[in-house]
Design an enzyme around this catalytic site. Structure first.
Site, mmCIF file in Angstrom:
data_model
loop_
_atom_site.group_PDB
_atom_site.id
_atom_site.type_symbol
_atom_site.label_atom_id
_atom_site.label_comp_id
_atom_site.label_asym_id
_atom_site.label_seq_id
_atom_site.Cartn_x
_atom_site.Cartn_y
_atom_site.Cartn_z
ATOM 1 C CE LYS A 297 40.981 36.874 18.333
ATOM 2 N NZ LYS A 297 39.490 37.472 17.542
ATOM 3 C CE1 TYR B 99 40.321 41.750 20.129
ATOM 4 C CE2 TYR B 99 39.690 40.422 22.125
ATOM 5 C CZ TYR B 99 40.166 40.762 20.792
ATOM 6 O OH TYR B 99 40.392 39.486 20.297
ATOM 7 N NE ARG C 294 45.101 42.673 10.396
ATOM 8 C CZ ARG C 294 44.060 42.714 11.117
ATOM 9 N NH1 ARG C 294 44.019 42.572 12.316
ATOM 10 N NH2 ARG C 294 42.805 42.947 10.282
ATOM 11 C CB THR D 295 37.625 40.286 10.584
ATOM 12 O OG1 THR D 295 38.580 41.319 10.723
ATOM 13 C CG2 THR D 295 37.122 40.088 12.104
ATOM 14 N NE ARG E 136 41.056 36.046 11.900
ATOM 15 C CZ ARG E 136 41.151 37.497 12.138
ATOM 16 N NH1 ARG E 136 41.177 38.280 11.168
ATOM 17 N NH2 ARG E 136 41.419 37.799 13.294
ATOM 18 C CG ASN F 26 38.534 35.811 14.405
ATOM 19 O OD1 ASN F 26 39.128 35.706 15.499
ATOM 20 N ND2 ASN F 26 38.543 36.829 13.760
ATOM 21 C CG HIS G 45 44.598 39.737 18.259
ATOM 22 N ND1 HIS G 45 43.702 40.910 17.893
ATOM 23 C CD2 HIS G 45 45.816 40.480 18.533
ATOM 24 C CE1 HIS G 45 44.545 41.950 17.971
ATOM 25 N NE2 HIS G 45 45.786 41.874 18.402
ATOM 26 C CD GLU H 121 47.105 44.748 19.643
ATOM 27 O OE1 GLU H 121 47.898 43.946 18.987
ATOM 28 O OE2 GLU H 121 46.032 45.078 19.334
HETATM 29 P P1 DAT Z 1 40.535 41.562 13.514
HETATM 30 O O1 DAT Z 1 40.713 40.629 14.505
HETATM 31 O O2 DAT Z 1 40.786 41.061 12.260
HETATM 32 O O3 DAT Z 1 41.640 42.749 13.676
HETATM 33 P P2 DAT Z 1 38.793 43.753 14.547
HETATM 34 O O4 DAT Z 1 39.776 44.228 15.055
HETATM 35 O O5 DAT Z 1 37.842 44.560 13.645
HETATM 36 O O6 DAT Z 1 39.262 42.613 13.488
HETATM 37 O O7 DAT Z 1 37.619 43.145 15.595
HETATM 38 C C1 DAT Z 1 38.200 42.158 16.676
HETATM 39 C C2 DAT Z 1 37.479 40.915 16.825
HETATM 40 O O8 DAT Z 1 36.096 41.197 17.298
HETATM 41 C C3 DAT Z 1 37.335 40.151 15.658
HETATM 42 O O9 DAT Z 1 38.511 39.056 15.606
HETATM 43 C C4 DAT Z 1 36.316 39.585 15.646
HETATM 44 C C5 DAT Z 1 35.238 40.376 16.449
HETATM 45 N N1 DAT Z 1 34.349 41.213 15.514
HETATM 46 C C6 DAT Z 1 34.792 42.457 14.822
HETATM 47 N N2 DAT Z 1 33.830 42.678 14.306
HETATM 48 C C7 DAT Z 1 32.832 41.911 14.445
HETATM 49 C C8 DAT Z 1 31.218 42.066 14.081
HETATM 50 N N3 DAT Z 1 30.917 42.951 13.282
HETATM 51 N N4 DAT Z 1 30.449 41.159 14.813
HETATM 52 C C9 DAT Z 1 31.041 40.019 15.665
HETATM 53 N N5 DAT Z 1 32.279 39.970 16.120
HETATM 54 C C10 DAT Z 1 33.153 41.068 15.493
HETATM 55 MG MG MG Z 2 41.907 43.998 15.142
#
Ligand code: DAT
Ligand code: MG
Length: 159
Positions: A10, A50, A86, A92, A103, A123, A126, A137
């Site tokens: 990212k 997203y 993962r 996350t 991370r 973080n 992705h 994706e």
């Molecule tokens: P990941 O990236 O671990 O797959 P995710 O798909 O649930 O996590 O969410 C995508 C991204 O969105 C994640 O890397 C960071 C952000 N994110 C997720 N949940 C969040 C939250 N509760 N508050 C702020 N940012 C969040």
């Molecule tokens: Mg995700």
């Protein structure tokens, strides 16, 4: 089973010069790079990538963050690559990610901190969440002809 999965370094990871470190982690674990490109994400791509998060309270911050600088998109191939990548990426929120994960080792802030400063969770990386996401994706980020089949020299050992 041999799988392919999508990874993005990212904008925070690129700007912190962590791209090489991230790639090394995966290469050292035996995963194979089968596609790679640098992209400055636009709104249309952000919304497609997203799409599952549209409407959530953190979506606008996430959308702004992913478009704040170029990202490195990578397709990795390996044994149960989706789950294994993962595992190497970690939880996350960096504050909850185990040391040893990307991370956990290279960031430490929490959801609460990100909320307090009004920024998205930065973080570093992705990684596709499951097989359905990986398929969607990879097709979103890469043309078929940009994905390559070749052998790692140690493939008889690591695969
Ligand atoms: P990941 O990236 O671990 O797959 P995710 O798909 O649930 O996590 O969410 C995508 C991204 O969105 C994640 O890397 C960071 C952000 N994110 C997720 N949940 C969040 C939250 N509760 N508050 C702020 N940012 C969040
Ligand atoms: Mg995700």
């Amino acid at each position: 089973m041999i799988e392919r999965t999508l990874v993005l370094v990212k904008p925070d990871g690129v700007q912190r010069s962590l791209t090489g470190t991230v790639i090394s982690k995966f290469e050292n674990a035996g995963l194979k790079i089968v596609g790679m490109r640098m992209v400055w994400v636009n709104k249309a791509l952000s919304k497609k990538h997203y799409s599952d998060h549209i409407g959530k309270p953190f979506f606008s911050g996430l959308d702004e963050f992913i478009r704040s600088g170029p990202v490195i998109a990578i397709v990795l191939e390996g044994v149960e690559a989706i789950k294994n990548v993962r595992r190497i990426v970690g939880s996350t929120a960096p504050a909850e990610a185990t040391p040893g994960t990307i991370r956990g080792d290279y960031a430490h802030h929490s959801y609460a901190y990100a909320d307090r400063v009004g920024k998205s969770i930065a973080n570093i990386i992705h990684a596709s969440g499951d097989a359905k996401d990986a398929k969607k994706e990879i097709a979103l980020w890469f043309d078929k002809k940009e994905l390559h089949s070749y052998k790692r020299s140690d493939e008889h050992i690591v695969f």
